[in-house]
Design an enzyme around this catalytic site. Structure first.
Site, short mmCIF file in Angstrom:
data_model
loop_
_atom_site.label_atom_id
_atom_site.label_comp_id
_atom_site.label_asym_id
_atom_site.label_seq_id
_atom_site.Cartn_x
_atom_site.Cartn_y
_atom_site.Cartn_z
N SER A 56 0.81 -1.21 0.00
CA SER A 56 0.00 0.00 0.00
C SER A 56 0.85 1.27 0.00
O SER A 56 0.30 2.35 -0.14
CB SER A 56 -0.91 -0.01 1.23
OG SER A 56 -0.13 -0.10 2.40
N LYS A 105 4.12 10.03 4.08
CA LYS A 105 4.22 11.17 3.15
C LYS A 105 5.13 12.24 3.74
O LYS A 105 5.35 12.30 4.95
CB LYS A 105 2.82 11.79 2.94
CG LYS A 105 1.79 10.88 2.30
CD LYS A 105 1.85 10.90 0.80
CE LYS A 105 0.64 10.20 0.19
NZ LYS A 105 0.49 8.80 0.64
#
Lengths: 211, 211
Positions: free
Chosen positions: A130, A169
């Site tokens: 993922s 991120k």
DNA sequence: TTGTATCATGAACGCGCGTTCTAAGTCAAG
DNA sequence: CTTGACTTAGAACGCGCGTTCATGATACAA
């Protein structure tokens, strides 16, 4: 001579100590150094050792047998980082305080020059694909540090409460909204207008992949 | 008791030695161990050390001050891997034999349990984003091993002579043709029908990313 | 020459430290 | 209870090993 402009004898001593340490796990005595380097007098070895200490190549503990260590290869250069669990997209990041996510004392050892200072590091193994947009694949190990205050540009693990999703991120605070930028430059960022939906779980210090 | 069924006193001794070694860089003496563990007699410490040695937790050198080392943390657990250059898509992989691709002795240290055995390892720093399909980004360090014979499924660095391009892919020999499979499972493989156009430069052992 | 700094030598001092011996306390098996 | 294996204590022996001292040998500047 603060730098490596040292005599051949001192260089021989340093090399012998290095080899001896690697072979035996403990430092040599003054007499062992002398014998190996062709020095008959202990005071000469002692003299050169003091010289090497003054120049910063090693450090000595007085009055202690074998009480010397090399300047590099300092203790604590190696850090054992506990592998506390797995990280998946559908769950928040397990924290080291969680009760025994991994019972055994699994772990990974890395050098300080990779992970930096601090002893609150922990490691997580990535489960699933993922996080390919962060260039992190199945089985990769991410080294993380709990992160009280986040800085712009940090690569962080965030839990998105509205999506119920963990993602890795780079984070940028841009006025009222938050930009989450994938590490893969070919992918588009996510913009969050409600900062309350994101929970920063930690900062990614390093990623290790064994193939 | 060949396993970790050791007395509390012996466990305390082991822990103290570990800490002492980490802090000072050399092992403690019998008397230092005794003082730290609340043992007044040197012979008791000596007795327990022999016990620990018999059970394989440490090894001793007789008649040598501080002549002991822990069984784990064996020397050679740490490997220094030379960083010999950069890897870009448009050039073949630089090999460690190349003349001084990086003059200084830059390098990276990793433990044996990450990179496995062998001393012919070398490291390359990735330049550019051309290998995102292998989940490897700009600045990542790939640890490689020169690879005489390739096995199916290995992640290898290949130089494609017809495209003049270096790429990191998993390699599969499938009868007459060669399949190069990107690590990123969402991307499609490349099929090569002429094996002569590919040159395997080495096998990727590990990838390290510092953030 | 006469300094001072660096480097080497050998010997002696004295505590550091591994070793060994005697003795005794604990605990389970017989 | 006795027996024997395991563990702990304390002390003494003796070499190990860091330290210090006295003495020179070079080498360079004044």
């Amino acid at each position: 001579m603060p730098k490596d402009r040292l005599s051949g004898r001192q260089q021989a001593i340093l090399e012998f100590i290095t080899g001896f340490l690697e072979e035996n796990g403990y430092p040599p005595t003054i007499r062992e150094i002398g014998k190996a380097c062709g020095i008959t007098s202990t005071s000469v070895v002692n003299y050169n050792l003091n010289k090497l200490e003054r120049d910063g190549h090693l450090s000595r503990d007085r009055e202690v047998s074998r009480g010397l260590r090399l300047a590099d290869a300092l203790p604590g250069n190696l850090v054992r980082i506990p592998l506390v669990g797995r990280i998946v997209a559908s769950e928040p990041v397990p924290m080291p305080s969680d009760p025994a996510v991994l019972g055994e004392d699994k772990g990974i050892e890395l050098t300080r020059d990779i992970v930096g200072v601090g002893d609150d590091l922990f490691a997580l193994q990535v489960k699933g694909d993922s996080m390919v947009d962060a260039m992190i694949g199945d089985g990769d190990i991410v080294i993380m540090r709990p992160h009280p205050n986040v800085q712009n540009g940090d690569l962080v693990a965030v839990w998105l409460t509205d999506r119920e999703e963990t993602t890795l991120k780079r984070i940028y605070m841009e006025g009222p909204l938050v930009r989450l930028q994938p590490a893969n430059p070919t992918m588009q960022p996510i913009y969050i207008d409600d900062p309350s939906v994101i929970q920063v779980q930690g900062r990614v210090v390093a990623v290790v992949r064994q193939t």
